[in-house]
Motif scaffolding. Structure first.
Motif, mmCIF file in Angstrom:
data_model
loop_
_atom_site.group_PDB
_atom_site.id
_atom_site.type_symbol
_atom_site.label_atom_id
_atom_site.label_comp_id
_atom_site.label_asym_id
_atom_site.label_seq_id
_atom_site.Cartn_x
_atom_site.Cartn_y
_atom_site.Cartn_z
ATOM 1 N N PHE A 18 0.819 -1.203 0.000
ATOM 2 C CA PHE A 18 0.000 0.000 0.000
ATOM 3 C C PHE A 18 0.858 1.260 0.000
ATOM 4 O O PHE A 18 0.521 2.247 -0.651
ATOM 5 C CB PHE A 18 -0.988 -0.001 1.174
ATOM 6 N N GLN A 19 1.979 1.225 0.702
ATOM 7 C CA GLN A 19 2.885 2.375 0.678
ATOM 8 C C GLN A 19 3.440 2.577 -0.727
ATOM 9 O O GLN A 19 3.525 3.702 -1.217
ATOM 10 C CB GLN A 19 4.028 2.206 1.683
ATOM 11 N N ALA A 20 3.797 1.485 -1.397
ATOM 12 C CA ALA A 20 4.293 1.576 -2.777
ATOM 13 C C ALA A 20 3.208 2.130 -3.698
ATOM 14 O O ALA A 20 3.506 2.926 -4.596
ATOM 15 C CB ALA A 20 4.776 0.208 -3.257
ATOM 16 N N CYS A 21 1.950 1.727 -3.477
ATOM 17 C CA CYS A 21 0.842 2.289 -4.265
ATOM 18 C C CYS A 21 0.754 3.796 -4.033
ATOM 19 O O CYS A 21 0.696 4.579 -4.991
ATOM 20 C CB CYS A 21 -0.478 1.637 -3.867
ATOM 21 N N ASN A 22 0.736 4.219 -2.774
ATOM 22 C CA ASN A 22 0.609 5.638 -2.450
ATOM 23 C C ASN A 22 1.786 6.454 -2.970
ATOM 24 O O ASN A 22 1.627 7.617 -3.324
ATOM 25 C CB ASN A 22 0.445 5.839 -0.947
ATOM 26 N N ASP A 23 2.969 5.852 -3.014
ATOM 27 C CA ASP A 23 4.158 6.531 -3.525
ATOM 28 C C ASP A 23 4.261 6.452 -5.040
ATOM 29 O O ASP A 23 5.146 7.075 -5.630
ATOM 30 C CB ASP A 23 5.426 5.922 -2.920
ATOM 31 N N ALA A 24 3.382 5.662 -5.671
ATOM 32 C CA ALA A 24 3.475 5.388 -7.115
ATOM 33 C C ALA A 24 4.887 4.917 -7.456
ATOM 34 O O ALA A 24 5.456 5.297 -8.472
ATOM 35 C CB ALA A 24 3.068 6.597 -7.940
ATOM 36 N N ASP A 25 5.431 4.055 -6.596
ATOM 37 C CA ASP A 25 6.795 3.543 -6.748
ATOM 38 C C ASP A 25 6.750 2.235 -7.538
ATOM 39 O O ASP A 25 6.487 1.170 -6.978
ATOM 40 C CB ASP A 25 7.417 3.340 -5.370
ATOM 41 N N HIS A 26 6.978 2.343 -8.825
ATOM 42 C CA HIS A 26 6.848 1.201 -9.728
ATOM 43 C C HIS A 26 7.727 0.033 -9.293
ATOM 44 O O HIS A 26 7.256 -1.114 -9.235
ATOM 45 C CB HIS A 26 7.167 1.635 -11.162
ATOM 46 N N GLN A 27 8.986 0.276 -8.982
ATOM 47 C CA GLN A 27 9.885 -0.814 -8.600
ATOM 48 C C GLN A 27 9.453 -1.450 -7.281
ATOM 49 O O GLN A 27 9.467 -2.666 -7.138
ATOM 50 C CB GLN A 27 11.337 -0.337 -8.504
ATOM 51 N N VAL A 61 0.237 2.828 -10.692
ATOM 52 C CA VAL A 61 0.911 4.085 -11.008
ATOM 53 C C VAL A 61 0.001 4.941 -11.893
ATOM 54 O O VAL A 61 -0.133 6.151 -11.680
ATOM 55 C CB VAL A 61 2.294 3.834 -11.655
ATOM 56 N N TRP A 62 -0.669 4.330 -12.863
ATOM 57 C CA TRP A 62 -1.617 5.045 -13.720
ATOM 58 C C TRP A 62 -2.728 5.673 -12.876
ATOM 59 O O TRP A 62 -3.126 6.820 -13.116
ATOM 60 C CB TRP A 62 -2.214 4.093 -14.763
ATOM 61 N N CYS A 63 -3.243 4.938 -11.886
ATOM 62 C CA CYS A 63 -4.320 5.462 -11.036
ATOM 63 C C CYS A 63 -3.871 6.703 -10.268
ATOM 64 O O CYS A 63 -4.635 7.665 -10.135
ATOM 65 C CB CYS A 63 -4.804 4.389 -10.068
ATOM 66 N N VAL A 64 -2.646 6.685 -9.756
ATOM 67 C CA VAL A 64 -2.139 7.851 -9.023
ATOM 68 C C VAL A 64 -2.005 9.033 -9.975
ATOM 69 O O VAL A 64 -2.438 10.151 -9.666
ATOM 70 C CB VAL A 64 -0.799 7.543 -8.322
ATOM 71 N N LYS A 65 -1.428 8.794 -11.160
ATOM 72 C CA LYS A 65 -1.229 9.873 -12.133
ATOM 73 C C LYS A 65 -2.553 10.427 -12.650
ATOM 74 O O LYS A 65 -2.704 11.632 -12.836
ATOM 75 C CB LYS A 65 -0.416 9.374 -13.327
ATOM 76 N N THR A 66 -3.519 9.562 -12.906
ATOM 77 C CA THR A 66 -4.756 9.950 -13.575
ATOM 78 C C THR A 66 -5.868 10.372 -12.618
ATOM 79 O O THR A 66 -6.593 11.327 -12.890
ATOM 80 C CB THR A 66 -5.265 8.779 -14.441
ATOM 81 N N MET A 67 -6.009 9.661 -11.506
ATOM 82 C CA MET A 67 -7.127 9.912 -10.591
ATOM 83 C C MET A 67 -6.696 10.488 -9.249
ATOM 84 O O MET A 67 -7.530 10.689 -8.377
ATOM 85 C CB MET A 67 -7.905 8.610 -10.360
ATOM 86 N N GLY A 68 -5.383 10.711 -9.068
ATOM 87 C CA GLY A 68 -4.910 11.199 -7.771
ATOM 88 C C GLY A 68 -5.152 10.183 -6.675
ATOM 89 O O GLY A 68 -5.406 10.537 -5.527
ATOM 90 N N PRO A 154 1.514 12.240 -4.847
ATOM 91 C CA PRO A 154 2.824 12.775 -5.225
ATOM 92 C C PRO A 154 2.748 13.418 -6.600
ATOM 93 O O PRO A 154 1.900 13.084 -7.418
ATOM 94 C CB PRO A 154 3.725 11.532 -5.245
ATOM 95 N N LYS A 155 3.643 14.342 -6.853
ATOM 96 C CA LYS A 155 3.743 14.966 -8.167
ATOM 97 C C LYS A 155 4.503 14.023 -9.075
ATOM 98 O O LYS A 155 5.651 13.676 -8.817
ATOM 99 C CB LYS A 155 4.485 16.307 -8.092
ATOM 100 N N LEU A 156 3.855 13.545 -10.144
ATOM 101 C CA LEU A 156 4.474 12.614 -11.071
ATOM 102 C C LEU A 156 4.517 13.235 -12.451
ATOM 103 O O LEU A 156 3.615 13.965 -12.834
ATOM 104 C CB LEU A 156 3.679 11.307 -11.129
#
Length: 157
Positions: A18-27, A61-68, A154-156
Motif C-alpha cells: 500500500f505504501q508503494a501504491c501511495n508513492d506510485a513507486d513502480h519498482q 501508477v496510472w491510477c495515481v497519475k490519472t485519478m490522484g 505525489p507529483k508525477l
C-alpha cells in the motif's frame, strides 16, 4: 526483537504494498508481487484482471497519475501460517472527488515474501452519482475508518 510471525510478515507485506501504491513507486510495487501474480476485480474495470507484476504496478501508477489515487488500510486479518489475509481498504480518488471502500483477499507465495493473488470486492456497486461509495448506513467514522486521504498524491511526470 525476534523474527516476525508469518501473520505479521503477511501484514507487513500488505502495508509495504500500500505504501508503494501511495508513492506510485513502480519498482517497489514490482518487488511486492510474484512475476505471475493476478489481481482480480469486480466486473466493470477495463483490462481486469491485471495479470503479472508489471501490469499490477503499471495499473496503480496510472491510477495515481490519472485519478490522484490514495489508499488507506482500515483492517487486516492474516492467517497464522501467513499464506492468506483479508483487509478492508479505502481508495481515495482525489482528482475525481470519489471514494471507494472494499475488501481484498490475499494469497502469498510459500515464504510470504511476495503477493501471488489479490481478489478485490467493493463495499457497494460503484455509483458515479455518489462522491463516496460505501455500505448503506454503516458509520465509518464511528468505527475509526479514515475520513480523508492519507496525504496529497505525489507529483508525477
Amino acid at each position: 526483537m525476534g523474527a516476525l510471525t508469518k501473520a505479521a510478515q503477511a501484514e507487513a507485506l500488505i502495508r509495504r504494498y500500500f505504501q508503494a501504491c501511495n508513492d506510485a513507486d513502480h519498482q517497489a510495487l514490482l518487488d511486492c508481487f510474484t512475476s505471475n501474480a493476478v489481481h482480480y476485480f469486480p466486473p466493470g474495470l477495463p483490462g481486469a484482471p491485471w495479470r503479472g507484476a508489471q501490469a499490477i504496478a503499471d495499473g496503480w501508477v496510472w491510477c495515481v497519475k490519472t485519478m490522484g489515487s490514495r489508499w488507506t488500510i482500515e483492517k487486516v486479518l492474516a492467517s497464522s501460517d501467513g499464506h492468506e489475509a483479508v483487509i478492508e481498504w479505502t481508495h481515495w480518488k482525489t482528482a475525481l472527488g470519489e471514494v471507494l471502500r472494499g475488501d481484498e483477499w490475499y494469497v502469498f507465495n510459500d515464504d510470504v515474501t511476495r503477493i501471488a493473488e489479490i481478489r478485490a470486492y467493493y463495499a457497494s456497486p460503484v455509483n458515479k452519482a455518489e462522491t463516496v461509495n460505501k455500505l448503506h448506513d454503516f458509520d465509518y467514522e464511528a468505527r475509526g475508518y479514515a475520513m480523508a486521504p492519507p496525504s496529497p498524491p505525489p507529483k508525477l511526470s
